[in-house]
Design an enzyme around this catalytic site. Sequence first.
Site, short mmCIF file in Angstrom:
data_model
loop_
_atom_site.label_atom_id
_atom_site.label_comp_id
_atom_site.label_asym_id
_atom_site.label_seq_id
_atom_site.Cartn_x
_atom_site.Cartn_y
_atom_site.Cartn_z
N GLY A 167 0.85 -1.20 0.00
CA GLY A 167 0.00 0.00 0.00
C GLY A 167 0.87 1.23 0.00
O GLY A 167 2.05 1.16 0.33
N CYS A 170 5.16 -6.29 1.72
CA CYS A 170 5.53 -4.88 1.86
C CYS A 170 4.72 -4.21 2.98
O CYS A 170 4.90 -4.54 4.15
CB CYS A 170 5.40 -4.18 0.52
SG CYS A 170 6.24 -2.59 0.48
N TYR A 171 3.79 -3.33 2.64
CA TYR A 171 2.96 -2.71 3.69
C TYR A 171 2.31 -3.80 4.54
O TYR A 171 2.21 -3.66 5.77
CB TYR A 171 1.89 -1.83 3.04
CG TYR A 171 0.96 -1.14 4.02
CD1 TYR A 171 1.29 0.10 4.55
CD2 TYR A 171 -0.25 -1.73 4.40
CE1 TYR A 171 0.45 0.73 5.46
CE2 TYR A 171 -1.10 -1.11 5.30
CZ TYR A 171 -0.75 0.13 5.83
OH TYR A 171 -1.60 0.75 6.72
N HIS A 208 8.48 -7.56 -3.39
CA HIS A 208 7.24 -7.93 -4.09
C HIS A 208 7.44 -9.21 -4.91
O HIS A 208 7.96 -9.14 -6.03
CB HIS A 208 6.81 -6.78 -5.01
CG HIS A 208 6.32 -5.60 -4.25
ND1 HIS A 208 5.00 -5.43 -3.89
CD2 HIS A 208 6.97 -4.53 -3.74
CE1 HIS A 208 4.86 -4.32 -3.20
NE2 HIS A 208 6.05 -3.75 -3.10
N GLU A 262 5.25 -10.81 -6.45
CA GLU A 262 4.29 -10.87 -7.55
C GLU A 262 4.79 -10.22 -8.83
O GLU A 262 4.22 -10.43 -9.89
CB GLU A 262 2.96 -10.23 -7.11
CG GLU A 262 2.99 -8.72 -6.85
CD GLU A 262 3.47 -8.32 -5.47
OE1 GLU A 262 4.15 -9.12 -4.82
OE2 GLU A 262 3.20 -7.18 -5.03
N SER A 316 -19.74 -5.72 -29.38
CA SER A 316 -19.05 -4.57 -29.96
C SER A 316 -17.97 -5.01 -30.93
O SER A 316 -17.42 -4.20 -31.67
CB SER A 316 -18.40 -3.76 -28.85
OG SER A 316 -17.34 -4.50 -28.28
N GLY A 317 -17.64 -6.30 -30.89
CA GLY A 317 -16.53 -6.78 -31.71
C GLY A 317 -15.22 -6.75 -30.94
O GLY A 317 -14.20 -7.24 -31.40
N GLY A 318 -15.24 -6.16 -29.73
CA GLY A 318 -14.05 -6.17 -28.87
C GLY A 318 -13.89 -7.54 -28.23
O GLY A 318 -14.79 -8.39 -28.32
N VAL A 319 -12.76 -7.75 -27.54
CA VAL A 319 -12.46 -9.08 -27.01
C VAL A 319 -13.51 -9.56 -26.01
O VAL A 319 -14.03 -10.68 -26.13
CB VAL A 319 -11.07 -9.08 -26.32
CG1 VAL A 319 -10.78 -10.42 -25.69
CG2 VAL A 319 -9.99 -8.72 -27.32
N ASP A 320 -13.85 -8.71 -25.03
CA ASP A 320 -14.71 -9.19 -23.94
C ASP A 320 -16.09 -9.62 -24.42
O ASP A 320 -16.55 -10.72 -24.12
CB ASP A 320 -14.86 -8.11 -22.85
CG ASP A 320 -13.52 -7.57 -22.41
OD1 ASP A 320 -12.52 -8.29 -22.62
OD2 ASP A 320 -13.46 -6.45 -21.90
N SER A 321 -16.75 -8.75 -25.18
CA SER A 321 -18.10 -9.12 -25.62
C SER A 321 -18.05 -10.27 -26.63
O SER A 321 -18.94 -11.11 -26.66
CB SER A 321 -18.86 -7.91 -26.18
OG SER A 321 -18.26 -7.42 -27.35
N SER A 322 -16.97 -10.35 -27.40
CA SER A 322 -16.87 -11.44 -28.37
C SER A 322 -16.73 -12.79 -27.66
O SER A 322 -17.35 -13.78 -28.05
CB SER A 322 -15.65 -11.25 -29.28
OG SER A 322 -15.77 -10.07 -30.01
N LYS A 327 -8.38 -9.88 -17.96
CA LYS A 327 -8.44 -9.82 -19.42
C LYS A 327 -7.70 -10.99 -20.09
O LYS A 327 -8.20 -11.60 -21.03
CB LYS A 327 -7.82 -8.51 -19.88
CG LYS A 327 -7.96 -8.26 -21.35
CD LYS A 327 -8.82 -7.07 -21.54
CE LYS A 327 -9.18 -6.82 -22.96
NZ LYS A 327 -10.34 -5.93 -23.02
#
Length: 551
Positions: A93, A120-121, A207, A209, A261-267, A407
């Site tokens: 943080g 860390c924090y 970190h 990660e 929309s043709g974008g990745v998520d909705s496709s 994503k």
Amino acid sequence: MSKRKQTAAKSKTRQSQAHKGFKHQPARSLTFVKIQKVRSKDIILVVDFGSQYTQLIARRIRESKVFSEIVPHTISVAEIEEFKPKGIILSGGPLSVYDHGAPMLKKELYNLGIPILGVCYGMQLIAAQMGGKVQASKEREFGRAELFLDSNKDFFVNIPANITCWMSHSDQISKLPSGFVRIAHTLNSPIAAFANRGRKIYGVQFHPEVVHTQRGSQILSNFIFQICGCLPRWTMDKFIDSTIKQIKERVKGKRVILGLSGGVDSSVVAMLLHKAIGHRLHCLFVDNGLLRKNEVTSVSKTFKGHFNINLHVVSAENNFLNRLKGVVDPEQKRKIIGDEFANVFVEKSKKIKDAAFLAQGTLYPDVIESQSPKGGPSDVIKTHHNVGGLPKDLKLELIEPFRELFKDEVRTIGKYLGLPETMLKRQPFPGPGLAIRIMGEVTKEALEILREADERVLEEIKKAGLYYDVWQSFAVLLPVKTVGVMGDQRTYENVIAIRCVNSLDGMTADWVKLPYELLGQIASRIINEVKGVNRVVYDISSKPPSTIEWE
Ligand code: XMP
């Protein structure tokens, strides 16, 4: 709070606010019924204290095939217990544990017997709350540091005695809480990792990660497998199967509407729902007249032609262009487009008999941002929108199968389901389309010029093999005319700006140093082939202080 921390906190808040609007405008009042969460047996909770890396922790754990979920630090003990987590990770943080108003962990959590790892924090918090001491370091440690292990048991099993780690802190632990032992140090941090093995509480100052920490994923895996006793059972194909099963059970004989929309998520949502319910999925693709060249044809070809998905193309160019007449203010453009989208969408949905559900490609970061306790008063930089607010009388239940995914996980699902790479790896395209790349009034003529110029940019970037390497590359039409000369004739025509940026998440971006030859080629093609343009310029601004889109 130090100046650095103030700036960090402020920029986080801004980013969080800017991102908040992104695809997550609250729908005006749909009957929201959340889909049952997919719970695997083992879950690791990540308690968020505001680090820019919190989501990365959750992602690394999922990459180890264990499900993890981020929760705000304000979560109650009872709520935590409800999750029955196998382990808890406290994120980093921006504050110091001694700052006024610094977020704390409910102390009872240390006594539940659930393994805890502080990062860390998170580590400093454990130290401060359990009787150790934290103080400002003489030397702040940012970036790479040499880590020396003092023990290579359990938490550090199979980790070399000396690795490079990534540090980002200005406080350090100066006294261990009782019952804790040091398990690693660096030259600047005498206590860079500690453990209370009896109580299964661990902490790392660095970190694990981030990719710059060598064997960082292995260190996190050691925590979740060796110490928490998780089993690697969370896999994408299992997620797909169980989600399809749930959707089938929930939708039964009813129909689902999806704004494609043709974008990745909705496709990818379309592909998944199609697999679950076939033709009872109705995809609405709104042609608002603000799309790129050939967009309608290519989306129709992919979804209707290739995958046989029930796709309704709604031609609504005139609705949008009429309402945009004379409008030059960017925010106003966005609002009109969002509003008109809702009108067209609702009008069309009402005609679909038995439609009972609305599907959306909401992702985990959208959900987290909207719940984040970190938000505060700050400027709305842009009103982002996709499927914006929908009206009250559209009584649809919401299906959001990717609420728990990142994503790249959605891309993996798309790949499993056979969505072509050309769709999966498309550059982002904003909901308001070309309207926010035309400075000034959006007219048919301006759209035509921009569409043609944009097409040339994309063609040349693809030819140069750079399309998938850059975050976005596009053309912008400026509201100025300049003098030129073509074949001995004076011209007085439009200017096109080219924007090409690299970014990890759209939050920050840098302009791409495209080769001069490529820039020259794009410019000469646009000037020679696009009627109405006699000058091309290249945008060399980064975000911040500029934004990626011009409006
Ligand atoms: P900015 O211009 O804010 O853009 O730096 C960051 C990223 O978001 C995209 N963008 C949008 N995407 N609806 C969207 O779906 C919107 O209203 C919108 N506005 C900007 C932009 O293309 C970039 O990738």
